[in-house]
Design an enzyme around this catalytic site. Structure first.
Site, PDB file in Angstrom:
ATOM      1  N   SER A 186       0.777  27.195  -0.209  1.00  0.00           N
ATOM      2  CA  SER A 186       0.822  26.689   1.160  1.00  0.00           C
ATOM      3  C   SER A 186       1.844  27.483   1.981  1.00  0.00           C
ATOM      4  O   SER A 186       1.716  28.699   2.115  1.00  0.00           O
ATOM      5  CB  SER A 186       1.105  25.183   1.155  1.00  0.00           C
ATOM      6  OG  SER A 186       0.767  24.586   2.382  1.00  0.00           O
ATOM      7  N   GLU A 316      -9.408  21.931   0.510  1.00  0.00           N
ATOM      8  CA  GLU A 316      -8.134  22.115   1.210  1.00  0.00           C
ATOM      9  C   GLU A 316      -7.942  21.129   2.350  1.00  0.00           C
ATOM     10  O   GLU A 316      -6.841  20.648   2.626  1.00  0.00           O
ATOM     11  CB  GLU A 316      -8.039  23.547   1.776  1.00  0.00           C
ATOM     12  CG  GLU A 316      -8.064  24.655   0.750  1.00  0.00           C
ATOM     13  CD  GLU A 316      -6.716  24.896   0.112  1.00  0.00           C
ATOM     14  OE1 GLU A 316      -5.811  24.071   0.284  1.00  0.00           O
ATOM     15  OE2 GLU A 316      -6.576  25.931  -0.572  1.00  0.00           O
ATOM     16  N   HIS A 438      -5.850  20.310  -1.484  1.00  0.00           N
ATOM     17  CA  HIS A 438      -4.692  21.171  -1.278  1.00  0.00           C
ATOM     18  C   HIS A 438      -3.567  20.666  -2.185  1.00  0.00           C
ATOM     19  O   HIS A 438      -3.338  19.466  -2.294  1.00  0.00           O
ATOM     20  CB  HIS A 438      -4.269  21.067   0.195  1.00  0.00           C
ATOM     21  CG  HIS A 438      -3.191  22.015   0.608  1.00  0.00           C
ATOM     22  ND1 HIS A 438      -3.392  23.364   0.700  1.00  0.00           N
ATOM     23  CD2 HIS A 438      -1.900  21.805   0.977  1.00  0.00           C
ATOM     24  CE1 HIS A 438      -2.271  23.954   1.104  1.00  0.00           C
ATOM     25  NE2 HIS A 438      -1.352  23.017   1.272  1.00  0.00           N
TER      26      HIS A 438
END
Length: 537
Positions: A186, A316, A438
């Protein structure tokens, strides 16, 4: 008792028995720069001063001051937080060991290198040295006034200082200073990608693994950072646009006033925006972490010879619900305002007419002639995934593959360790779906005890963990995640012509062109309306 001498003095760590087999040496809370407090607030990190005697390295140091929505009871926060941790299988191996330096995610606003998320137990089994680190966050790390006093990127310069410390000292822990891999997820992935083009980072690492993020994701580059600074001052009750006055004001603020800030600078702010990122630094004679245009930098300034492994998870977009509020609210906004479907990069760089044209094409692809509603929210989640992560990751892979060796993956592992839809509060949407949110890839690289239960060494799940960590550590060792036939698959580097990738699921499957139809539509929209963010420019 385990002691190591580094450039500033002697450290005493401890020998730890690994619950997943073997043992390793642990050194926690190692300072890599002076505390950035007082007049050093917002300044680049300064070299650490030597200490006398033996410094204990058996406990984590303070984490950087933050508001952590996933761990609201987090304590032990301080501005004095520039510390790293080193875990090594052997301080005196026969041959120096590959080094992996982890840069944590958290939207540039929360996180740390501590083992509540990022312990060494899984990766260390494969004979690598693991380093985790803290860096300044949010306002303290990313305030930018476009001035000599506060040019921006203090948090990124912290990361550089940590990498310089590792390069200088890691041989004392049994590590190979000529074989360092940076990896992060990330915001940590965005960080890795900026290190690939930063003049400050050149020569500090050999390989990079950006996971679910890139310099070409809209959130990684700060949008109008000076405006954000002025808005922040107003939120704190100070009306001024004078550079010196703003600097003095921010320097005197209590640290509690400089966290958990929401700083939208346009009416078109998307609900899932991240408010801090890397600044395009103006030149005041200082070492600049980043400057110029992102896509131009990737094509012309990416460090030569650095191998890259990058990719994204299947779902995600689930994190956007955590960032942007209830999905119902996001869908209501998308239903009312067509430009919601304009990719954020196009919103930031194109006129409203082109935004609407692009939005119509994107909306048509996902919803055909259907209404946008909770009935088809899965399509909305797919759009959110690509807007926030997938397009940027794919573009970065395409641009980098022209000069650097790139391995591309899509992460699809599905076991009880996939816990982040629960953490993000979206499990009610996905209770009948098998999702890979995610951050779910993290649980196969690290134990993540804050959110995950201990895994049985003899379970099918541990086999998946072992396979994933072997891919990551093989890449760190050899620059090739599948150097032999032990994993039963040959992962070919990605090229624009062949578009090879690896589907990393409970089994490993080599393939071509992940999510081809979706990616082709986005590529065509960017080629038409914002060609500099297209691989076919």
């Amino acid at each position: 008792m385990v002691q190591v001498r580094v450039s500033e003095g002697v450290l005493e760590g401890e020998l730890v028995q690994n619950e997943y087999g073997g043992s390793y040496c642990s050194f926690k809370g190692i300072p890599y720069a002076q505390p950035p407090t007082g007049d050093l607030r917002f300044k680049p990190p300064q070299p650490i001063k030597p200490w006398q005697g033996v410094r204990q390295a058996k406990k984590f140091a303070s984490v950087c001051y933050q508001f952590n929505s996933t761990n609201p009871t987090l304590g032990n926060m301080s501005e004095d937080c520039l510390y790293l941790n080193v875990y090594t299988p052997d301080i005196k191996p026969k041959k120096p060991l590959p080094v992996m330096v982890w840069i944590h995610g958290g939207g540039f606003v929360w996180g740390s290198g501590d083992d509540d998320l990022y312990g060494a137990q899984f990766l260390i089994r494969h004979d690598v040295v693991l380093v985790t680190l803290n860096y300044r966050l949010e306002v303290l790390g990313f305030l930018c006034l476009d001035t000599e006093d506060v040019p921006g990127n203090a948090g990124m310069k912290d990361q550089v200082a940590a990498l310089r410390w590792v390069k200088k000292n890691i041989t004392n822990f049994g590590g190979d200073s000529e074989n360092i891999t940076i990896f992060g997820e990330s915001a940590g992935a965005g960080s890795c990608c900026y290190h690939l083009v930063s003049p400050m980072s050149k020569g500090l690492f050999k390989r990079a693994i950006p996971q679910s993020g890139a310099a070409t994701c809209f959130w990684s580059l700060a949008f109008e950072p000076k405006e954000k600074a002025i808005l922040l001052a107003k939120q704190l009750g100070f009306e001024s646009e004078d550079d010196k006055e703003l600097y003095e004001f921010f320097k005197k603020q209590p640290v509690e006033a400089l966290v958990n800030k929401n700083l939208p600078v346009t009416l078109a702010q998307k609900p899932y925006e991240i408010h801090f990122g890397i600044a395009n630094e103006k030149d005041f004679g200082q070492e600049r972490f980043f400057y110029g245009d992102v896509t131009e930098a990737i094509q012309n300034r990416t460090h030569e010879g650095v191998d890259i492994m990058t990719g994204y998870t299947q779902d995600e977009g689930l994190i956007t619900i955590d960032l942007g509020g209830p999905l119902e609210d996001i869908i209501a906004k998308a239903k009312r305002y067509r430009e919601m479907f304009a990719p954020k990069l196009i919103q930031n760089n194109c006129n409203i007419t082109d935004q609407l044209k692009a939005a119509r094409k994107i909306r048509k692809f996902y919803f055909k002639d259907d209404d946008v509603s909770m009935k088809n929210y899965v399509q909305m989640l797919k759009f959110l995934s690509v807007d926030m992560f997938v397009y940027g990751v794919m573009l970065s892979a395409k641009l980098n593959s022209r000069k650097n060796k790139v391995y591309l993956y899509k992460f699809n592992c599905k076991t009880e360790r996939n816990c982040f839809s629960r953490v993000f509060g979206t499990d009610h949407l996905t209770k009948d779906m098998s999702v890979v949110s995610h951050c779910d890839d993290l649980t196969y690289l690290f134990p993540v005890p804050l959110f995950s239960k201990k895994v049985n060494n003899n379970s099918d799940t541990f086999e998946v963990i072992d396979r994933v960590t072997k891919l990551w550590t093989n890449f760190a060792k050899y620059g090739n995640p599948t150097p032999d036939h032990s994993l039963g698959v040959k992962w070919q580097p990605y090229t624009l012509a062949a578009q090879d990738y690896l589907d990393i699921g409970n089994q490993l499957v080599a393939g071509k062109s992940p999510d081809k139809e979706e990616n082709d539509v986005w590529e065509s929209v960017f080629q038409e309306y914002l060609p500099k963010y297209s691989a076919k420019q």
